[in-house]
Design a protein around this motif. Structure first.
Motif, PDB file in Angstrom:
ATOM      1  N   GLN A 118      46.582  32.151  51.326  1.00  0.00           N
ATOM      2  CA  GLN A 118      45.971  33.182  50.507  1.00  0.00           C
ATOM      3  C   GLN A 118      44.990  32.524  49.528  1.00  0.00           C
ATOM      4  O   GLN A 118      44.908  31.310  49.413  1.00  0.00           O
ATOM      5  CB  GLN A 118      47.049  33.986  49.791  1.00  0.00           C
ATOM      6  N   GLU A 119      44.241  33.342  48.813  1.00  0.00           N
ATOM      7  CA  GLU A 119      43.123  32.852  48.022  1.00  0.00           C
ATOM      8  C   GLU A 119      43.556  31.860  46.940  1.00  0.00           C
ATOM      9  O   GLU A 119      44.658  31.949  46.393  1.00  0.00           O
ATOM     10  CB  GLU A 119      42.397  34.018  47.343  1.00  0.00           C
ATOM     11  N   THR A 120      42.663  30.920  46.641  1.00  0.00           N
ATOM     12  CA  THR A 120      42.801  30.055  45.470  1.00  0.00           C
ATOM     13  C   THR A 120      42.026  30.698  44.322  1.00  0.00           C
ATOM     14  O   THR A 120      40.845  31.011  44.476  1.00  0.00           O
ATOM     15  CB  THR A 120      42.242  28.656  45.750  1.00  0.00           C
ATOM     16  N   ILE A 121      42.691  30.885  43.181  1.00  0.00           N
ATOM     17  CA  ILE A 121      42.050  31.487  42.009  1.00  0.00           C
ATOM     18  C   ILE A 121      41.772  30.381  40.998  1.00  0.00           C
ATOM     19  O   ILE A 121      42.692  29.700  40.534  1.00  0.00           O
ATOM     20  CB  ILE A 121      42.928  32.580  41.382  1.00  0.00           C
ATOM     21  N   VAL A 122      40.504  30.203  40.673  1.00  0.00           N
ATOM     22  CA  VAL A 122      40.077  29.132  39.775  1.00  0.00           C
ATOM     23  C   VAL A 122      39.797  29.729  38.396  1.00  0.00           C
ATOM     24  O   VAL A 122      38.975  30.636  38.254  1.00  0.00           O
ATOM     25  CB  VAL A 122      38.817  28.431  40.317  1.00  0.00           C
ATOM     26  N   PHE A 123      40.473  29.214  37.380  1.00  0.00           N
ATOM     27  CA  PHE A 123      40.294  29.683  36.008  1.00  0.00           C
ATOM     28  C   PHE A 123      39.200  28.886  35.300  1.00  0.00           C
ATOM     29  O   PHE A 123      38.789  27.825  35.764  1.00  0.00           O
ATOM     30  CB  PHE A 123      41.617  29.568  35.243  1.00  0.00           C
ATOM     31  N   ASP A 124      38.763  29.402  34.175  1.00  0.00           N
ATOM     32  CA  ASP A 124      37.717  28.743  33.408  1.00  0.00           C
ATOM     33  C   ASP A 124      38.161  27.343  32.982  1.00  0.00           C
ATOM     34  O   ASP A 124      39.294  27.141  32.553  1.00  0.00           O
ATOM     35  CB  ASP A 124      37.376  29.576  32.168  1.00  0.00           C
ATOM     36  N   ARG A 125      37.253  26.381  33.123  1.00  0.00           N
ATOM     37  CA  ARG A 125      37.445  24.978  32.759  1.00  0.00           C
ATOM     38  C   ARG A 125      38.520  24.287  33.604  1.00  0.00           C
ATOM     39  O   ARG A 125      39.115  23.301  33.182  1.00  0.00           O
ATOM     40  CB  ARG A 125      37.732  24.822  31.256  1.00  0.00           C
ATOM     41  N   LEU A 153      38.023  39.216  37.559  1.00  0.00           N
ATOM     42  CA  LEU A 153      37.254  40.209  36.800  1.00  0.00           C
ATOM     43  C   LEU A 153      38.126  41.341  36.300  1.00  0.00           C
ATOM     44  O   LEU A 153      37.903  41.881  35.209  1.00  0.00           O
ATOM     45  CB  LEU A 153      36.118  40.757  37.664  1.00  0.00           C
ATOM     46  N   ALA A 154      39.135  41.744  37.080  1.00  0.00           N
ATOM     47  CA  ALA A 154      40.008  42.839  36.665  1.00  0.00           C
ATOM     48  C   ALA A 154      40.779  42.504  35.400  1.00  0.00           C
ATOM     49  O   ALA A 154      41.194  43.404  34.657  1.00  0.00           O
ATOM     50  CB  ALA A 154      40.979  43.186  37.793  1.00  0.00           C
ATOM     51  N   MET A 155      40.967  41.203  35.135  1.00  0.00           N
ATOM     52  CA  MET A 155      41.667  40.754  33.928  1.00  0.00           C
ATOM     53  C   MET A 155      40.684  40.313  32.843  1.00  0.00           C
ATOM     54  O   MET A 155      41.097  39.766  31.816  1.00  0.00           O
ATOM     55  CB  MET A 155      42.596  39.585  34.278  1.00  0.00           C
ATOM     56  N   ASP A 199      24.439  34.434  44.779  1.00  0.00           N
ATOM     57  CA  ASP A 199      23.718  35.586  44.223  1.00  0.00           C
ATOM     58  C   ASP A 199      24.593  36.396  43.267  1.00  0.00           C
ATOM     59  O   ASP A 199      24.556  37.629  43.249  1.00  0.00           O
ATOM     60  CB  ASP A 199      23.203  36.477  45.348  1.00  0.00           C
ATOM     61  N   GLY A 200      25.397  35.701  42.468  1.00  0.00           N
ATOM     62  CA  GLY A 200      26.228  36.359  41.468  1.00  0.00           C
ATOM     63  C   GLY A 200      27.639  36.678  41.909  1.00  0.00           C
ATOM     64  O   GLY A 200      28.472  37.078  41.091  1.00  0.00           O
ATOM     65  N   ALA A 201      27.950  36.523  43.194  1.00  0.00           N
ATOM     66  CA  ALA A 201      29.314  36.766  43.674  1.00  0.00           C
ATOM     67  C   ALA A 201      30.258  35.692  43.135  1.00  0.00           C
ATOM     68  O   ALA A 201      29.850  34.547  42.910  1.00  0.00           O
ATOM     69  CB  ALA A 201      29.351  36.768  45.198  1.00  0.00           C
ATOM     70  N   ILE A 202      31.521  36.044  42.931  1.00  0.00           N
ATOM     71  CA  ILE A 202      32.488  35.067  42.428  1.00  0.00           C
ATOM     72  C   ILE A 202      33.592  34.769  43.443  1.00  0.00           C
ATOM     73  O   ILE A 202      34.439  33.910  43.193  1.00  0.00           O
ATOM     74  CB  ILE A 202      33.132  35.535  41.109  1.00  0.00           C
ATOM     75  N   ALA A 203      33.589  35.470  44.577  1.00  0.00           N
ATOM     76  CA  ALA A 203      34.616  35.256  45.604  1.00  0.00           C
ATOM     77  C   ALA A 203      33.939  34.784  46.885  1.00  0.00           C
ATOM     78  O   ALA A 203      33.002  35.423  47.368  1.00  0.00           O
ATOM     79  CB  ALA A 203      35.393  36.539  45.854  1.00  0.00           C
ATOM     80  N   ARG A 245      30.927  32.498  56.913  1.00  0.00           N
ATOM     81  CA  ARG A 245      30.979  32.353  55.454  1.00  0.00           C
ATOM     82  C   ARG A 245      30.782  33.732  54.839  1.00  0.00           C
ATOM     83  O   ARG A 245      29.891  34.488  55.245  1.00  0.00           O
ATOM     84  CB  ARG A 245      29.909  31.384  54.962  1.00  0.00           C
ATOM     85  N   LEU A 246      31.622  34.034  53.844  1.00  0.00           N
ATOM     86  CA  LEU A 246      31.572  35.337  53.199  1.00  0.00           C
ATOM     87  C   LEU A 246      31.518  35.166  51.693  1.00  0.00           C
ATOM     88  O   LEU A 246      32.046  34.190  51.140  1.00  0.00           O
ATOM     89  CB  LEU A 246      32.801  36.180  53.552  1.00  0.00           C
ATOM     90  N   HIS A 247      30.881  36.126  51.008  1.00  0.00           N
ATOM     91  CA  HIS A 247      30.952  36.166  49.549  1.00  0.00           C
ATOM     92  C   HIS A 247      31.047  37.616  49.116  1.00  0.00           C
ATOM     93  O   HIS A 247      30.637  38.534  49.837  1.00  0.00           O
ATOM     94  CB  HIS A 247      29.744  35.476  48.902  1.00  0.00           C
ATOM     95  N   ALA A 248      31.629  37.827  47.931  1.00  0.00           N
ATOM     96  CA  ALA A 248      31.843  39.187  47.438  1.00  0.00           C
ATOM     97  C   ALA A 248      31.911  39.179  45.921  1.00  0.00           C
ATOM     98  O   ALA A 248      32.055  38.122  45.286  1.00  0.00           O
ATOM     99  CB  ALA A 248      33.128  39.768  48.023  1.00  0.00           C
ATOM    100  N   GLY A 249      31.827  40.367  45.352  1.00  0.00           N
ATOM    101  CA  GLY A 249      31.826  40.494  43.896  1.00  0.00           C
ATOM    102  C   GLY A 249      33.156  40.203  43.251  1.00  0.00           C
ATOM    103  O   GLY A 249      33.224  39.840  42.075  1.00  0.00           O
ATOM    104  N   ASP A 250      34.255  40.347  43.989  1.00  0.00           N
ATOM    105  CA  ASP A 250      35.579  40.010  43.468  1.00  0.00           C
ATOM    106  C   ASP A 250      36.525  39.765  44.641  1.00  0.00           C
ATOM    107  O   ASP A 250      36.164  39.928  45.813  1.00  0.00           O
ATOM    108  CB  ASP A 250      36.125  41.109  42.538  1.00  0.00           C
ATOM    109  N   GLY A 251      37.754  39.376  44.318  1.00  0.00           N
ATOM    110  CA  GLY A 251      38.709  39.041  45.356  1.00  0.00           C
ATOM    111  C   GLY A 251      39.093  40.218  46.231  1.00  0.00           C
ATOM    112  O   GLY A 251      39.324  40.058  47.437  1.00  0.00           O
ATOM    113  N   TYR A 252      39.161  41.414  45.643  1.00  0.00           N
ATOM    114  CA  TYR A 252      39.522  42.598  46.419  1.00  0.00           C
ATOM    115  C   TYR A 252      38.471  42.896  47.482  1.00  0.00           C
ATOM    116  O   TYR A 252      38.809  43.135  48.647  1.00  0.00           O
ATOM    117  CB  TYR A 252      39.691  43.797  45.485  1.00  0.00           C
ATOM    118  N   GLN A 253      37.205  42.866  47.086  1.00  0.00           N
ATOM    119  CA  GLN A 253      36.136  43.123  48.045  1.00  0.00           C
ATOM    120  C   GLN A 253      36.105  42.062  49.147  1.00  0.00           C
ATOM    121  O   GLN A 253      35.828  42.367  50.312  1.00  0.00           O
ATOM    122  CB  GLN A 253      34.788  43.151  47.327  1.00  0.00           C
ATOM    123  N   LEU A 254      36.386  40.813  48.780  1.00  0.00           N
ATOM    124  CA  LEU A 254      36.411  39.745  49.777  1.00  0.00           C
ATOM    125  C   LEU A 254      37.509  39.991  50.802  1.00  0.00           C
ATOM    126  O   LEU A 254      37.293  39.879  52.011  1.00  0.00           O
ATOM    127  CB  LEU A 254      36.616  38.396  49.096  1.00  0.00           C
TER     128      LEU A 254
END
Length: 277
Positions: A118-125, A153-155, A199-203, A245-254
């Motif tokens: 499942q996805e790896t979630i990377v936090f700030d810093r 983003l949801a948090m 292009d601004g996507a985070i996922a 390769r895929l990109h999306a605005g957030d994890g849900y969309q991905l």
């Protein structure tokens, strides 16, 4: 957890290694050996047939600077295994050093592996490095996925700063057939914002299928990937390689596109059960 040593604060680090080996017996793939150490655990849900399913668990609940995890999977001739994780791996802010994950997959003749964490979630810093080494026999197959979400983003969280490095090496029949190094940071948000990057996507996600079936699946894969990504095919010796390769605005969309893509590429094995929970 912190401990005081000679007046200085020393932070305990997560360390863990787990390896499994499986082989065909009595008409199906069965576990042969299992090794677990530290925070790395492997559980195998009961299944009625192939593939053998394995669930990787980091009992520490996440990673930060200085943490180390190692996973190893060996599939002997004609065996089949599907590997996923209990949950998304979280990589938290690093005070020093970086978190590291090392993965090694080995598949024997006529065997198959599906590496579907499942996805790896990377936090700030955060600071994170992952290496993935896959060694396939000449007629073995592999489906390999890594998906990463930079912030939640949801948090109200976004990974603006940090470092991330993903290194893949895939060999078949003793020859290197796929290699890539993805690096981003220290200004993660600025890099992801560039049109040529995300292009601004985070996922983001990379999906690789090594199989003689790969070419026939390119058209359906392109339809699923859509405009926010790409997919292509190359002939590789007697086999083929499909890379998406895929990109999306957030994890849900991905995940909305990853789920049907994995179902397509993984054939009858379909989606890992934990993905639908």
């Amino acid at each position: 957890m912190n401990t005081i040593l000679h007046g200085a604060i020393s932070t305990q680090r997560v360390a863990g290694t787990a390896r499994l080996s499986c082989a065909v017996g009595d008409g199906r793939t069965r576990l042969r050996r299992l090794y677990q150490d530290g925070a790395a655990k492997i559980r195998m849900p009961a299944v009625s047939g192939d593939p053998l399913e394995a669930v990787l668990i980091n009992t520490a609940g996440g990673m930060t600077g200085g943490d180390r995890l190692g996973w190893g999977v060996e599939i002997e001739a004609a065996g089949s295994a599907s590997i996923t994780t209990q949950a998304c791996e979280k990589v938290y802010r690093a005070a020093s050093d970086r978190a590291e994950v090392r993965v090694r997959l080995s598949v024997g003749e006529n065997g198959r592996v599906a590496w579907l964490p499942q996805e790896t979630i990377v936090f700030d810093r955060a600071a994170f490095a992952r290496t993935l080494d896959v060694d396939l026999a000449a007629d073995a197959e592999a489906l390999v996925l890594e998906a990463t979400v930079f912030g939640r983003l949801a948090m109200g969280e976004r990974a603006a700063q940090g470092t991330f490095h993903d290194r893949w090496r895939v060999s078949q029949g003793g020859s290197l057939i796929h290699a890539e190094d993805f690096r981003i940071g220290p200004d993660i948000a600025a890099a992801l914002g560039r049109p040529a990057v995300a292009d601004g996507a985070i996922a983001i996600a990379t999906v690789l299928l090594v199989s003689p079936r790969a070419e026939s699946l390119l058209g359906p894969a392109l339809e699923i990937v859509g405009g926010e990504g790409s997919a292509s095919f190359w002939s590789v010796k007697k086999s083929g390689k499909l890379l998406a390769r895929l990109h999306a605005g957030d994890g849900y969309q991905l995940r909305q596109r990853l789920v049907p893509l994995v179902e397509l590429l993984n054939g009858r094995a379909g989606l890992p059960k934990l993905w639908s929970l």
